[in-house]
Scaffold this active site. Structure first.
Site, PDB file in Angstrom:
ATOM      1  CB  SER A 185      34.693  41.098  36.147  1.00 17.85           C
ATOM      2  OG  SER A 185      35.015  40.202  37.189  1.00 17.85           O
ATOM      3  CE1 TYR A 194      29.545  42.556  38.368  1.00 16.83           C
ATOM      4  CE2 TYR A 194      31.105  40.750  38.637  1.00 16.83           C
ATOM      5  CZ  TYR A 194      30.847  42.099  38.447  1.00 16.83           C
ATOM      6  OH  TYR A 194      31.888  42.974  38.309  1.00 16.83           O
ATOM      7  CE  LYS A 220      30.773  44.355  35.309  1.00 16.04           C
ATOM      8  NZ  LYS A 220      30.829  45.788  35.077  1.00 16.04           N
TER       9      LYS A 220
HETATM   10  P1  NAD Z   1      31.383  50.714  43.152  1.00 15.25           P
HETATM   11  O1  NAD Z   1      30.048  50.200  43.517  1.00 15.25           O
HETATM   12  O2  NAD Z   1      32.219  51.312  44.207  1.00 15.25           O
HETATM   13  O3  NAD Z   1      31.261  51.766  41.964  1.00 15.25           O
HETATM   14  C1  NAD Z   1      30.208  51.734  41.021  1.00 15.25           C
HETATM   15  C2  NAD Z   1      29.645  53.134  40.902  1.00 15.25           C
HETATM   16  O4  NAD Z   1      28.561  53.104  39.966  1.00 15.25           O
HETATM   17  C3  NAD Z   1      29.072  53.658  42.215  1.00 15.25           C
HETATM   18  O5  NAD Z   1      29.526  54.973  42.455  1.00 15.25           O
HETATM   19  C4  NAD Z   1      27.562  53.599  42.014  1.00 15.25           C
HETATM   20  O6  NAD Z   1      26.891  54.621  42.747  1.00 15.25           O
HETATM   21  C5  NAD Z   1      27.449  53.812  40.526  1.00 15.25           C
HETATM   22  N1  NAD Z   1      26.225  53.270  39.943  1.00 15.25           N
HETATM   23  C6  NAD Z   1      25.641  52.075  40.203  1.00 15.25           C
HETATM   24  N2  NAD Z   1      24.526  51.932  39.452  1.00 15.25           N
HETATM   25  C7  NAD Z   1      24.420  53.069  38.702  1.00 15.25           C
HETATM   26  C8  NAD Z   1      23.489  53.509  37.721  1.00 15.25           C
HETATM   27  N3  NAD Z   1      22.437  52.765  37.378  1.00 15.25           N
HETATM   28  N4  NAD Z   1      23.693  54.715  37.151  1.00 15.25           N
HETATM   29  C9  NAD Z   1      24.761  55.496  37.494  1.00 15.25           C
HETATM   30  N5  NAD Z   1      25.658  55.124  38.422  1.00 15.25           N
HETATM   31  C10 NAD Z   1      25.492  53.923  39.010  1.00 15.25           C
HETATM   32  O7  NAD Z   1      32.159  49.506  42.442  1.00 15.25           O
HETATM   33  P2  NAD Z   1      33.676  49.409  41.962  1.00 15.25           P
HETATM   34  O8  NAD Z   1      34.310  48.356  42.763  1.00 15.25           O
HETATM   35  O9  NAD Z   1      34.271  50.749  41.873  1.00 15.25           O
HETATM   36  O10 NAD Z   1      33.442  48.799  40.511  1.00 15.25           O
HETATM   37  C11 NAD Z   1      33.385  49.613  39.364  1.00 15.25           C
HETATM   38  C12 NAD Z   1      33.118  48.723  38.162  1.00 15.25           C
HETATM   39  O11 NAD Z   1      34.143  47.740  38.082  1.00 15.25           O
HETATM   40  C13 NAD Z   1      31.793  47.974  38.228  1.00 15.25           C
HETATM   41  O12 NAD Z   1      31.238  47.949  36.929  1.00 15.25           O
HETATM   42  C14 NAD Z   1      32.210  46.583  38.654  1.00 15.25           C
HETATM   43  O13 NAD Z   1      31.311  45.606  38.189  1.00 15.25           O
HETATM   44  C15 NAD Z   1      33.558  46.451  37.991  1.00 15.25           C
HETATM   45  N6  NAD Z   1      34.447  45.487  38.664  1.00 15.25           N
HETATM   46  C16 NAD Z   1      34.677  45.607  40.002  1.00 15.25           C
HETATM   47  C17 NAD Z   1      35.498  44.688  40.643  1.00 15.25           C
HETATM   48  C18 NAD Z   1      35.724  44.749  42.138  1.00 15.25           C
HETATM   49  O14 NAD Z   1      36.045  43.724  42.726  1.00 15.25           O
HETATM   50  N7  NAD Z   1      35.581  45.913  42.776  1.00 15.25           N
HETATM   51  C19 NAD Z   1      36.100  43.658  39.904  1.00 15.25           C
HETATM   52  C20 NAD Z   1      35.864  43.588  38.538  1.00 15.25           C
HETATM   53  C21 NAD Z   1      35.022  44.513  37.927  1.00 15.25           C
HETATM   54  C1  WQD Z   2      38.694  36.157  47.620  1.00 15.63           C
HETATM   55  C2  WQD Z   2      39.079  34.870  48.344  1.00 15.63           C
HETATM   56  C3  WQD Z   2      37.170  33.577  49.071  1.00 15.63           C
HETATM   57  C4  WQD Z   2      35.743  36.563  51.965  1.00 15.63           C
HETATM   58  C5  WQD Z   2      34.742  38.608  43.709  1.00 15.63           C
HETATM   59  C6  WQD Z   2      33.810  38.527  42.540  1.00 15.63           C
HETATM   60  C7  WQD Z   2      34.520  38.925  41.280  1.00 15.63           C
HETATM   61  C8  WQD Z   2      35.195  40.298  41.430  1.00 15.63           C
HETATM   62  C9  WQD Z   2      36.020  40.362  42.652  1.00 15.63           C
HETATM   63  C10 WQD Z   2      33.730  41.978  40.540  1.00 15.63           C
HETATM   64  C11 WQD Z   2      38.221  33.672  47.954  1.00 15.63           C
HETATM   65  C12 WQD Z   2      37.963  34.092  50.253  1.00 15.63           C
HETATM   66  C13 WQD Z   2      36.441  35.872  50.982  1.00 15.63           C
HETATM   67  C14 WQD Z   2      35.771  36.075  53.306  1.00 15.63           C
HETATM   68  C15 WQD Z   2      37.210  34.281  52.590  1.00 15.63           C
HETATM   69  N1  WQD Z   2      34.251  41.357  41.522  1.00 15.63           N
HETATM   70  N2  WQD Z   2      37.164  34.762  51.291  1.00 15.63           N
HETATM   71  N3  WQD Z   2      36.512  34.958  53.559  1.00 15.63           N
HETATM   72  O1  WQD Z   2      35.327  35.831  45.077  1.00 15.63           O
HETATM   73  O2  WQD Z   2      37.617  36.143  44.038  1.00 15.63           O
HETATM   74  O3  WQD Z   2      35.814  37.714  43.494  1.00 15.63           O
HETATM   75  O4  WQD Z   2      35.272  39.943  43.791  1.00 15.63           O
HETATM   76  O5  WQD Z   2      33.878  41.794  39.369  1.00 15.63           O
HETATM   77  O6  WQD Z   2      33.574  38.950  40.265  1.00 15.63           O
HETATM   78  O7  WQD Z   2      33.354  37.191  42.421  1.00 15.63           O
HETATM   79  O8  WQD Z   2      36.802  37.783  45.744  1.00 15.63           O
HETATM   80  O9  WQD Z   2      37.365  38.906  47.856  1.00 15.63           O
HETATM   81  O10 WQD Z   2      35.168  37.667  47.682  1.00 15.63           O
HETATM   82  O11 WQD Z   2      37.299  36.371  47.762  1.00 15.63           O
HETATM   83  O12 WQD Z   2      37.850  33.276  52.867  1.00 15.63           O
HETATM   84  O13 WQD Z   2      35.143  36.643  54.206  1.00 15.63           O
HETATM   85  O14 WQD Z   2      38.853  35.056  49.743  1.00 15.63           O
HETATM   86  O15 WQD Z   2      36.681  32.290  49.293  1.00 15.63           O
HETATM   87  O16 WQD Z   2      39.052  32.545  47.993  1.00 15.63           O
HETATM   88  P1  WQD Z   2      36.359  36.734  44.606  1.00 15.63           P
HETATM   89  P2  WQD Z   2      36.603  37.766  47.319  1.00 15.63           P
END
Ligand code: NAD
Ligand code: WQD
Length: 339
Positions: A124, A148, A152
């Site tokens: 991330s 979190y 990562k």
């Molecule tokens: P998500 O929660 O939709 O998908 C994660 C999946 O992992 C789910 O299907 C959940 O059931 C499964 N899971 C959770 N814990 C588990 C475990 N212990 N064993 C097996 N399965 C398990 O999330 P996503 O948005 O699809 O994110 C996928 C990956 O990408 C995550 O590792 C997340 O940290 C990373 N990521 C997400 C974002 C984002 O904003 N969505 C941003 C950066 C990184």
């Molecule tokens: C985006 C912008 C908020 C909600 C998070 C995690 C990051 C990654 C992605 C996993 C910001 C603003 C938000 C609302 C708002 N996930 N906001 N009203 O914070 O950039 O990232 O998700 O890896 O680790 O930290 O994303 O979508 O929460 O916010 O004004 O109800 O929207 O302040 O500027 P963020 P976000």
């Protein structure tokens, strides 16, 4: 290639399955359904007419992992399974370290036993923390501000040491802000609770499930005072994984890649794009800044272009329109009856 996809029933995983199947890869999903449901995989099967083998199991469980490795014999693993809520990670640090760090360790142990030496990891942009400069490139110092983010960063270190020790390949994809949904409107983000993230929140306001969007701060040092983020369409992100699978078959060692568009948008711009896509008013209320938020984040994805041959192609309008089509067609997400 045979690709094992942990967390494949999740938001990003499910879109990635579609792209992998489209490139004739064989897939097996291992998911505990902690934050998803097997219905998602039915949708992927329907959409692609492809075979999706699925094993319900926790990525921390050595026995399940070894059984999956022995039965499926993956050539590459994509590791999505994990917990991702920043706020929850601060109140339950041990739970987050357990799933995100111990889960990665257990997976690597099982891969070692099976002789699988290639992994693509969901990292991330949050590993960077407060920017020293923008856009972030991959050499930017890592200084995550949440538990979190630290899980990562630690997983990245583990993967880097693992790849160095055994000639393995670890592709560390640092996602910026994934948004959007599949063009078919059959797959999308389906938050179990009140959405933490901006885009699903806006979508729920547009569809009438919530009254207004709280804009967390309008006094940042940005053009309109609201936070700037590098939003990336989930289908572009899914395609980066397919490119990473190819890359991992050709290169050894660990390598981080930023996956973003390089074009940041503000909260106000996201709301405006969604008004246009949905035709709904989407009221906003200015609220205090959210603790821990950064003013602006922006990716330099030059390395992903040069080395993965990957580039984002979806626009802001694509992000808003696909989210709206998914949300309006599936107001109760994957629980919407008749879909
Ligand atoms: P998500 O929660 O939709 O998908 C994660 C999946 O992992 C789910 O299907 C959940 O059931 C499964 N899971 C959770 N814990 C588990 C475990 N212990 N064993 C097996 N399965 C398990 O999330 P996503 O948005 O699809 O994110 C996928 C990956 O990408 C995550 O590792 C997340 O940290 C990373 N990521 C997400 C974002 C984002 O904003 N969505 C941003 C950066 C990184
Ligand atoms: C985006 C912008 C908020 C909600 C998070 C995690 C990051 C990654 C992605 C996993 C910001 C603003 C938000 C609302 C708002 N996930 N906001 N009203 O914070 O950039 O990232 O998700 O890896 O680790 O930290 O994303 O979508 O929460 O916010 O004004 O109800 O929207 O302040 O500027 P963020 P976000």
């Amino acid at each position: 290639m045979r690709v094992l996809v942990t967390g494949g029933a999740g938001y990003i995983g499910s879109h990635t399955l579609v792209e992998l199947l489209g490139q004739a890869h064989a897939v097996c999903v291992m998911d505990s359904y902690a934050n998803s449901s097997p219905v998602v995989l039915d949708r992927v099967r329907m959409l692609t007419n492809g075979t999706v083998t699925a094993v319900e199991g926790d990525v921390r469980h050595d026995d399940t992992l070894r059984r999956v490795m022995a039965d499926f014999r993956p050539e590459v693993v994509i590791h999505f399974a994990g917990l991702k809520a920043v706020g929850d990670s601060m109140s339950d640090p041990l739970g987050y370290y357990d799933v995100n760090v111990n889960g990665t360790l257990a997976l690597l142990r099982a891969m070692d036993v099976a002789g699988c030496r290639r992994i693509i990891f969901s990292s991330s942009a949050t590993v960077y923390g407060e920017p020293v400069y923008l856009p972030y490139d991959e050499a930017h110092p890592l200084n995550p501000t949440s538990v979190y983010g630290r899980t990562k960063m630690i997983a990245e270190h583990i993967l880097t040491d693992w790849a160095a020790a055994n000639g393995g390949s670890a592709v560390l994809l640092r996602y910026f802000n994934p948004v959007g949904a599949h063009a078919s409107a059959t797959l999308g983000e389906d938050p179990a609770d009140v959405p933490n993230n901006l885009m699903p929140y806006i979508a729920q306001v547009a569809v009438g499930q919530r009254s207004h969007v709280n804009v967390f701060g309008d006094d940042y040092d940005t053009p309109d005072g609201t936070g700037l983020r590098d939003y990336i369409h989930v289908v572009d992100l899914a395609r980066a994984h397919v490119a990473a699978v190819d890359y991992a078959t050709q290169r050894k060692g660990a390598r981080p890649f930023n996956i973003g568009t390089g074009q940041p948008y503000s909260v106000q711009q996201m709301v405006e794009a969604f008004r246009k896509a949905s035709g709904h008013p989407i009221p906003t209320v200015i609220a205090p800044r959210r603790a821990g938020d950064i003013a602006a984040m922006q990716a330099d994805s030059t390395r992903a272009h040069a080395e993965l041959g990957w580039r984002a192609t979806h626009t802001l309008d694509d992000m808003a329109a696909s989210t709206w089509a998914w949300q309006s067609g599936n107001p109760a997400g994957f629980r919407t009856p008749g879909r």
